[in-house]
Design a protein around this motif. Structure first.
Motif, short mmCIF file in Angstrom:
data_model
loop_
_atom_site.label_atom_id
_atom_site.label_comp_id
_atom_site.label_asym_id
_atom_site.label_seq_id
_atom_site.Cartn_x
_atom_site.Cartn_y
_atom_site.Cartn_z
N UNK A 707 46.89 26.35 -8.27
CA UNK A 707 45.73 26.84 -7.52
C UNK A 707 46.27 27.61 -6.32
N UNK A 708 45.99 28.90 -6.30
CA UNK A 708 46.54 29.78 -5.28
C UNK A 708 45.50 29.93 -4.15
N UNK A 709 45.81 29.43 -2.99
CA UNK A 709 44.92 29.53 -1.82
C UNK A 709 45.54 30.53 -0.85
N UNK A 710 44.93 31.70 -0.76
CA UNK A 710 45.48 32.78 0.08
C UNK A 710 44.62 32.91 1.34
N UNK A 782 36.52 28.01 2.17
CA UNK A 782 36.18 29.28 1.52
C UNK A 782 35.92 30.40 2.53
N UNK A 783 35.60 30.06 3.78
CA UNK A 783 35.29 31.08 4.78
C UNK A 783 36.55 31.83 5.22
N UNK A 784 37.72 31.19 5.13
CA UNK A 784 38.93 31.84 5.64
C UNK A 784 39.99 32.06 4.57
N UNK A 785 39.69 31.68 3.29
CA UNK A 785 40.71 31.82 2.25
C UNK A 785 40.06 32.17 0.93
N UNK A 786 40.82 32.83 0.07
CA UNK A 786 40.41 33.13 -1.31
C UNK A 786 41.12 32.16 -2.24
N UNK A 787 40.38 31.53 -3.13
CA UNK A 787 40.93 30.51 -4.02
C UNK A 787 40.90 31.03 -5.46
N UNK A 788 42.05 30.96 -6.14
CA UNK A 788 42.13 31.41 -7.53
C UNK A 788 43.17 30.56 -8.26
#
Length: 1021
Positions: A707-710, A782-788
């Motif tokens: 799970x990539x949290x950018x 989710x407000x400060x990072x994109x999750x993929x």
């Protein structure tokens, strides 16, 4: 002169033999007992952990700098690395014979210096690879009532310490089970209402659970240490930990979450025979006696049983001592059976109980004396040294028989009626030259083995040393002690009996004498039999299979498995439960143990990988190769999605230790990793269609998805957060953090600050995880990072600083040599991308290196024998005749190997070298019947054939029957010496007619050529 010396020192000589035999009986108790010789495998592994870096960054930032640094370690021959997310392993292979203790220290020093240039937080371990990395005893501990956490505590704090104190134990490792911990499950809403974060809770628990000295106090003549003790002692103490003081009162931990006693998260599974279990591996120190260590461990467990709970069951899932004891017992039985058969042959040929009794005293004296020198040279009882003693039994008896037969024949030839006893030592002295020459011929062939490297040298040097020691002692006892025993026990009537042949032997002697007479009249008559023998040997040779080490039935095997990349622990466990059902249904299986996320050696792997050790029943059952094949086929057909490999443990261990675990390995080199991966897939698909090539792996191993949290730095900054702070908070929410510990008896129980599982069950829930901003506000992730979801990355392999993909496969039902030929032919037809280069590695590469070295050893042995013969005879025609006869036995050996379905491997190659010495020994005794210092006529050679017929038949039959138990492969572990025994037996069978009939003809032809060239028969000198 020698007879006078023996007469003078007769008492001291017999006393020395008796003392050596008694010392040998004592040394038997103190010699270590192991499966294989103690080998210094030249391999070191450096394991590196660098967080969670992607594979490509691991290679650039960590692996390449380490490879370049480690290249400077002296004697490094090969560097091979495997890189995956956040971790890497660099394997260093050294030249055989390198001082591995020094190399280990040098490698650690180089890596330590390189740490300054590697990313911060990088850690490493350096370990030397040797057989002690695998356990000698594996125990499974189960309970029908207790939890895995309770079971883990019993094993860790009761059983493991008890076994660790045993002499010879290097490490006791506990695998599986669970560890208790207090879990603080925080409610995000309650935390937010009180203005707290998980980090605040963790800080409060850590700060409120300390004991520290605050000073000293002197009062009433005593000195006191003042301690500030705020330690937490119970679960209730954790609940009442004060987090904050507010206007409304104190905020305690119970106000923002729940405290419970749970179990630490574990990403491994261990069971035994279908039951959840804790496994305990016992590793031995280098040089320790495996059998003694395991016996001591079992004794200690018996003593401990009364103090363990009644429901706790301790059983062994692996016991190497069983294989060792079985193998040693098989070789012991082979020695006893061979000696008994030799005794029967002696009675049949000699028909004299006194002579047989003398030899029955000589044989154990020689073997026991050998044990003394094995102890002096730091050897152990293992499958190779015991096999060497078993292989030497026939030759030991031969030496004594030759001496006694000569004494008896000389006694029968005398015309005087005087007391024959004073003459016996003189008759014995006549055998000094041939006996010394024959013994030297069988010993010198072992001298080049001192320079043999690799696995062949490490395993067969102890066998060669044992045989050389045994044969040397046999020569000394036959020369010095046997004549004294003969003088005391052999009578003139015994000699007369010995020289009286039975009707069968008389008929054989008549036929052989007639053939020999015709052959001497026309020596070229032997040309046709020689050509036929060579033709048969050539055909057999080209139909022979080839291998590396002989395969033996170890009574159990390893079943490695790998589910699809990213498969969860629970799903992998579900698949393996199906595999366990297949294993339990097989009648040959006695027990098994299974590790998921772990390896038998204790190393961690991915949650979708692991292994099983499957132990088979003793007694009548299918061969282990058939069972392994059956398991593989059933699993492949009924449990899709599993990649599997099967191998016997010691076979797999030796392969791992030499960094060549698979029989077939195709190393693909190239500059483009994408093209390398494509080539690996193409090659794997092609060779997988070859009959007998199974368990093909295309060389590309994919790690699990992530799970990539950018984090978006701008959005995070607007909320008063930075990526580092946000990552720390996220780590505490997802994985939890053990912030403190509570002492419970002799163990420490962790306190983990975490969030309820309901908030982190699905990827979709991650975006709602609350983070605390700089102003105290709660910000959803989710407000400060994109999750993929990031697809798993393939591991990257490198060898000697170059990218590589290694395609591997195992064999089933066919030999290594023919399989490699088919693989090479198949790969040659493929159209691979330009720049792709292929090398063949694995066990095949080690086999080729060993075979090439053994060829040099064989040539060196041949030259040494030739030098010895020239020293003994100083006559070219004799030397050429003996060497030609020795070489002519090889076609007979190839026919014997082919008829018995035996591969040409290291053991049989070793036997070929020994055949040269053994046949030379027989030939030397033949020429002892003629005076080689003068002209030798055809009549002399016919007389020698007639005189040596019975001794050659007798000694050859003794040697053959003594080796027969090994050749038949009777008992555990006897397969290791079976090819060697079959080779020697085949050589002896071929040598009988060759020495008696062909060798004299060759001598006549060569001697006539010398006469024609030099003018006299002695021009050959």
């Amino acid at each position: 002169m020698i007879a006078t010396w023996i007469e003078t020192h007769r008492r001291s000589l017999l006393m020395a033999v008796a003392i050596f035999a008694l010392a040998g009986a004592l040394c038997v108790r103190f010699l270590p007992v192991g499966l294989f010789p103690l080998v210094d495998f030249p391999r070191i592994v450096v394991s590196v952990d660098a967080g969670d870096r992607p594979v490509d960054r691991m290679v650039v930032e960590v692996v390449r700098p380490l490879e370049q640094a480690l290249r400077s370690v002296p004697n490094v021959q090969t560097l091979r690395s495997t890189s995956s997310r956040g971790s890497a392993e660099v394997s260093l292979s050294f030249a055989w014979g390198t001082d591995m203790v020094t190399s280990l220290l040098q490698s650690e020093s180089v890596v330590s210096r390189a740490m300054a240039d590697l990313p911060a937080g990088t850690s490493f371990t350096v370990r030397r690879m040797d057989p002690t990395v695998f356990p000698v005893l594996g125990l499974s501990i189960t309970s029908s009532k207790r939890s895995l956490a309770e079971l883990h505590d019993i094993v860790t704090y009761q059983i493991a310490p008890t076994l660790s104190s045993l002499d010879g134990v290097a490490q006791v490792e506990v695998l599986g089970g669970r560890q208790s911990e207090y879990q603080v499950l925080l409610d995000p809403a309650l935390l937010q209402s009180h203005g707290l974060t998980p980090a605040d809770v963790a800080q409060a628990l850590s700060a409120g659970n300390v004991v520290t000295a605050v000073g000293r106090l002197e009062d009433r003549y005593r000195l006191y240490l003042a301690l500030a003790d705020t330690r937490l002692k119970t679960e209730d103490d954790i609940r009442h930990t004060v987090l904050k003081t507010a206007a409304s009162g104190l905020v305690e931990l119970k106000d923002v979450g729940v405290v419970r006693l749970g179990e630490a998260p574990e990403w491994t599974r261990v069971n035994a025979d279908g039951k959840d279990a804790v496994l305990l591996n016992v590793r031995q120190q280098r040089g320790a006696s495996t059998v003694r260590l395991v016996a001591d461990a079992r004794q200690r467990l018996t003593e401990l049983k009364s103090s363990l709970p009644a429901d706790v069951k301790v059983t062994s899932y692996y016991d190497q001592s069983g294989l060792i004891v079985g193998s040693a017992g098989s070789v012991r039985d082979a020695i006893l059976i061979g000696a008994a058969l030799a005794g029967l042959v002696l009675l049949a040929f000699l028909r004299n109980l006194r002579i047989t009794l003398i030899i029955s005293v000589v044989l154990p004296s020689v073997l026991l004396s050998t044990c003394v020198l094995l102890y002096v040279f730091g050897q152990s009882f293992n499958i190779m040294t015991l096999g060497g003693m078993a292989a030497a039994v026939g030759l030991v008896v031969d030496d004594a028989v030759v001496m006694l037969e000569h004494i008896a024949r000389r006694l029968s030839e005398r015309t005087s009626e005087d007391n024959p006893r004073p003459l016996i030592l003189g008759y014995a002295a006549e055998m000094l030259r041939p006996l010394a020459g024959s013994s030297a011929a069988t010993v010198v062939v072992f001298l080049p083995l001192a320079y043999l490297g690799g696995v062949a040298g490490s395993f067969f040097r102890p066998l060669a040393l044992t045989m050389a020691i045994t044969l040397t002692i046999s020569f000394l006892i036959s020369l010095l002690a046997v004549p004294l025993l003969a003088r005391s026990f052999v009578r003139a009537a015994d000699a007369a009996t010995l020289e009286t042949s039975g009707p069968f032997l008389d008929r054989v002697r008549g036929r052989i004498t007639a053939i020999s007479t015709r052959t001497m009249a026309a020596p070229r008559l032997v040309l046709l039999p020689i050509l036929l023998l060579a033709l048969a040997g050539g055909l057999a040779y080209f139909h022979l299979g080839s291998g590396f080490m002989p395969r033996m039935d170890e009574g159990g095997f390893i079943f490695d498995y790998r589910a699809a990349p990213g498969t969860s622990l629970s799903e992998t466990d579900r698949l393996l439960r199906q595999v366990e059902g297949i294993v339990r249904s097989m009648p040959e299986v006695e027990s098994y143990s299974r590790r998921t996320g772990l390896q038998l050696g204790g190393g961690l792997t991915e949650a979708n990988e692991g292994d099983m050790f499957i132990k088979l029943k003793d007694g009548n059952r299918r061969p282990i190769e058939e069972v392994m094949s059956d398991v593989r086929q059933r699993v492949e057909s009924t449990v899709p999605g599993l990649e599997i490999e099967t191998a016997q443990l010691m076979e797999d261990l030796i392969g791992d230790l030499i960094s060549n675990p698979q029989p077939i390995e195709l190393k693909i080199y190239g500059a483009d990793r994408a093209e390398l991966a494509k080539a690996g897939v193409s090659i794997a698909a092609a060779i997988g269609k070859i009959p007998g090539v199974v368990e093909v792996f295309d060389g590309t191993r994919i790690a699990g998805d992530a799970v990539d949290i950018r984090f978006d730095r701008v959005r995070a900054a607007l909320e008063g957060l930075d990526p580092e702070n946000a990552s720390a908070q996220l780590n505490l929410l997802l994985g939890g953090s053990v912030t403190s510990e509570i002492q419970s008896g002799e163990k420490m129980v962790g306190i983990r600050v975490w969030t309820p599982e309901s908030l982190r069950e699905r990827i979709e829930q991650l975006g709602a995880l609350p983070l605390r901003g700089a102003s105290g506000q709660m910000v959803p992730l989710a407000r400060i990072a994109d999750i993929s979801v990031a697809v798993g990355q393939p591991q990257q392999d490198r060898e000697n600083l170059r990218d590589i993909v290694a395609v591997t496969a195992r064999l089933e039902g066919r030999d290594l040599g023919s399989a490699i030929k088919d693989v090479q032919a198949t790969v040659a037809k493929l159209h691979l991308a330009p720049g792709i280069r292929i090398e063949y590695g694995g066990i095949y590469a080690e086999q080729q290196r060993s075979f090439n070295e053994l060829v040099l050893v064989f040539l060196a042995a041949l030259l040494l024998v030739a030098t010895l013969l020239m020293y003994l005879y100083e006559r070219v025609s004799v030397v050429v005749a003996i060497l030609a006869t020795s070489l002519l036995t090889f076609p007979g050996v190839f026919v014997g190997l082919w008829l018995t379905g035996t591969e040409l491997d290291l053991s049989s190659m070793m036997g070929l070298t020994m055949v040269i010495g053994i046949v030379t020994e027989v030939a030397i005794f033949f020429f002892a019947e003629v005076d080689t210092r003068g002209a030798i006529t055809a009549k002399d050679l016919v007389h020698a054939t007639e005189a040596r017929l019975r001794p050659i038949l007798m000694t050859s039959a003794i040697a053959i029957l003594a080796l027969m138990p090994l050749a038949l492969g009777i008992g555990t572990g006897s397969e290791m010496q079976r090819p060697l025994a079959i080779t020697i037996i085949s050589g002896l069978i071929a040598a009988i007619p060759l020495v008696l009939l062909v060798m004299p003809a060759i001598f006549v032809v060569v001697d006539r050529m010398v006469v024609a060239r030099g003018g006299s028969a002695l021009a050959a000198k």
